[in-house]
Scaffold this active site. Structure first.
Site, short mmCIF file in Angstrom:
data_model
loop_
_atom_site.label_atom_id
_atom_site.label_comp_id
_atom_site.label_asym_id
_atom_site.label_seq_id
_atom_site.Cartn_x
_atom_site.Cartn_y
_atom_site.Cartn_z
N LYS A 95 -11.71 0.90 -1.98
CA LYS A 95 -10.76 1.38 -2.85
C LYS A 95 -11.30 1.44 -4.30
O LYS A 95 -12.12 2.18 -4.55
CB LYS A 95 -9.50 0.67 -2.56
N HIS A 116 -5.16 -3.40 -3.00
CA HIS A 116 -5.12 -2.25 -3.96
C HIS A 116 -4.87 -2.81 -5.22
O HIS A 116 -4.71 -2.17 -6.14
CB HIS A 116 -3.75 -1.58 -3.63
N SER A 162 0.67 -1.22 0.00
CA SER A 162 0.12 0.00 0.06
C SER A 162 0.61 1.23 0.03
O SER A 162 0.46 2.29 -0.39
CB SER A 162 -0.96 -0.14 1.18
C1 LIG Z 1 -6.93 -0.36 3.10
C2 LIG Z 1 -6.23 -1.59 3.40
C3 LIG Z 1 -6.99 -2.43 4.50
C4 LIG Z 1 -8.16 -1.88 5.22
O1 LIG Z 1 -9.45 -1.88 4.54
P1 LIG Z 1 -10.40 -1.02 4.97
O2 LIG Z 1 -11.74 -1.37 4.31
O3 LIG Z 1 -9.98 0.45 4.70
O4 LIG Z 1 -10.68 -0.86 6.59
C5 LIG Z 1 -6.65 -3.66 4.46
N1 LIG Z 1 -5.50 -4.03 3.94
C6 LIG Z 1 -4.49 -3.29 2.92
C7 LIG Z 1 -3.57 -3.89 2.19
C8 LIG Z 1 -5.21 -2.02 2.64
O5 LIG Z 1 -4.60 -1.24 1.98
#
Ligand SMILES: *Cc1c(COP(=O)(O)O)cnc(C)c1O
Length: 394
Positions: free
Chosen positions: A240, A208, A180
């Site tokens: 996302k 992602h 990320s």
């Molecule tokens: C954003 C993210 C999460 C968390 O997801 P949310 O739905 O925002 O709680 C988990 N793992 C990774 C790799 C992320 O980038």
């Protein structure tokens, strides 16, 4: 001030003195062209990679979903918060990722807490890439299992850890699909081979990659041509590229039933909003049927990288990434903050990422591109970066 308040204030003061004090900035909406404090701002830091959070069809599906099914689920999934619309989305997500079943969670953070704590006993071992997302580490802490970290993307380092652990112990190998803060991808095939050799289940968090990578947007596995069966535990998020909120775990029927029984962050929380679930079905339709959004995004990524390397701006290093996450490594956190402030003066929002989110000395601007950006938007980013870098270099 009472003792409790005094203790908190002291802690906040310490946070200020280290320069790590964090503040939120209120935007007018989720678009790439938004307003902050009344000022027009072009944003390059959202994870809404396909621009679906403000897509008219997704928005309409949410309104219609709210009218038909309600805004909130009203209870947890195991009481009476589970609706047919949840079943529909779970079936679609399973099909999309090539797994037998999928289970919805109300956020990716909770999905990771839920999976790891449900699968690992206190006597277990969870083996992580050093750059894994915080929620994967917190899930391990919740389970009470031992946390091991291997050097980023180093399979020899992972192998050394696995070789030391008793084969009879409960073990789990975990990695982000796309990292990320760096934007690079895990070599899932190599991880799967390692997992197979040591007979350890492999868990990939593709928050992602989903929606963005692969011909059908099915993520890192599709992009790397890895069979779904190689990754028995796949986590995806909906906040996302899908532009809504929530998350899911995809895997076998047995895995999903296990999570329903034992994943406390699934059991003891209100079900995912049915209106949002309807919105996610609409955004999944777009993800699967409009590859041109991904094509435009990947064109912007290539153009950004090409033009930035031609500019050869002083003080910043483009990191190796082919995903919408294009971090500009700066190093010093004050310099990163200064460049971010410069960009903001020019109407471009790109937040600086600094410790503890990234290791000390690797502060960066985490540029993220979106299919909602136009060529002109990219021009504006490049010119703001050029002005900013030149102004800040002595
Ligand atoms: C954003 C993210 C999460 C968390 O997801 P949310 O739905 O925002 O709680 C988990 N793992 C990774 C790799 C992320 O980038």
């Amino acid at each position: 001030m009472n003792t409790f308040e005094r203790a908190l204030s002291h802690q906040l003061e310490q946070q200020r003195s280290t320069g790590h004090y964090r503040q939120r900035r209120s935007q007018s909406d989720a678009g790439v062209h938004t307003r902050i404090d009344g000022r027009a701002m072009l944003t390059f830091c959202s994870n809404d990679y396909l621009g679906l959070a403000t897509h008219p069809r997704v928005v309409e599906a949410m309104c219609e979903g709210a009218r038909r099914y309600g805004t909130g689920g009203g209870a947890s999934h195991l009481v009476n918060g589970h609706q047919q619309i949840h079943d529909r989305l779970e079936a679609r997500l399973a099909q999309w990722t090539g797994h037998e079943r999928a289970l919805l969670f109300s956020s990716g953070y909770k999905a990771n807490l839920g999976v790891i704590s449900a699968l690992m006993p206190r006597s277990g071992h969870v083996i992580h890439d050093r750059l894994n997302h915080a929620s994967l580490l917190d899930g391990t802490r919740l389970s009470g299992a031992r946390l091991h970290r291997f050097d980023h993307a180093s399979f020899s380092s992972a192998e050394q850890i696995l070789a030391r652990l008793a084969p009879a112990s409960d073990r789990l190998l975990v990695s982000d699909g796309v990292f990320s803060m760096d934007g690079d991808c895990a070599d899932v095939d190599a991880l799967a081979a390692l997992a197979r050799r040591h007979e350890v289940p492999l868990m990939i968090d593709d928050a992602h990659g989903l929606g963005v990578l692969g011909t059908h947007g099915a993520g890192t596995l599709e992009a790397q041509n890895v069979a779904p069966a190689e990754v028995p535990i796949l986590v995806g998020t909906l906040g996302k590229a899908l532009g809504t909120q929530g998350a899911f775990v995809a895997g076998s029927h047995t895995l999903i039933e296990t999570l329903i029984q034992f994943a406390r962050p699934f059991i003891y929380t209100t079900s995912l909003s049915p209106a949002l679930t309807a919105a996610t079905l609409a955004s999944l339709d777009i993800v699967q049927t409009e590859p041109e959004r991904r094509a435009h995004l990947h064109h912007l990524i290539r153009r950004f990288r090409r033009e930035l390397s031609t500019l050869a701006l002083p003080g910043i290093t483009l990191m190796p990434s082919e995903t919408p996450i294009q971090p500009l490594l700066i190093g010093d956190e004050h310099k990163a903050m200064a460049l971010s402030a410069r960009l903001r003066d020019e109407g471009v929002l790109c937040t600086a990422i600094r410790p503890p989110t990234v290791p000390p000395g690797t502060s960066r601007l985490r540029v993220t591109l979106s299919a909602a950006h136009t060529e002109t938007d990219l021009d504006q980013l490049l010119s703001a970066l050029e002005h900013g870098c030149r102004a800040l270099t002595p």
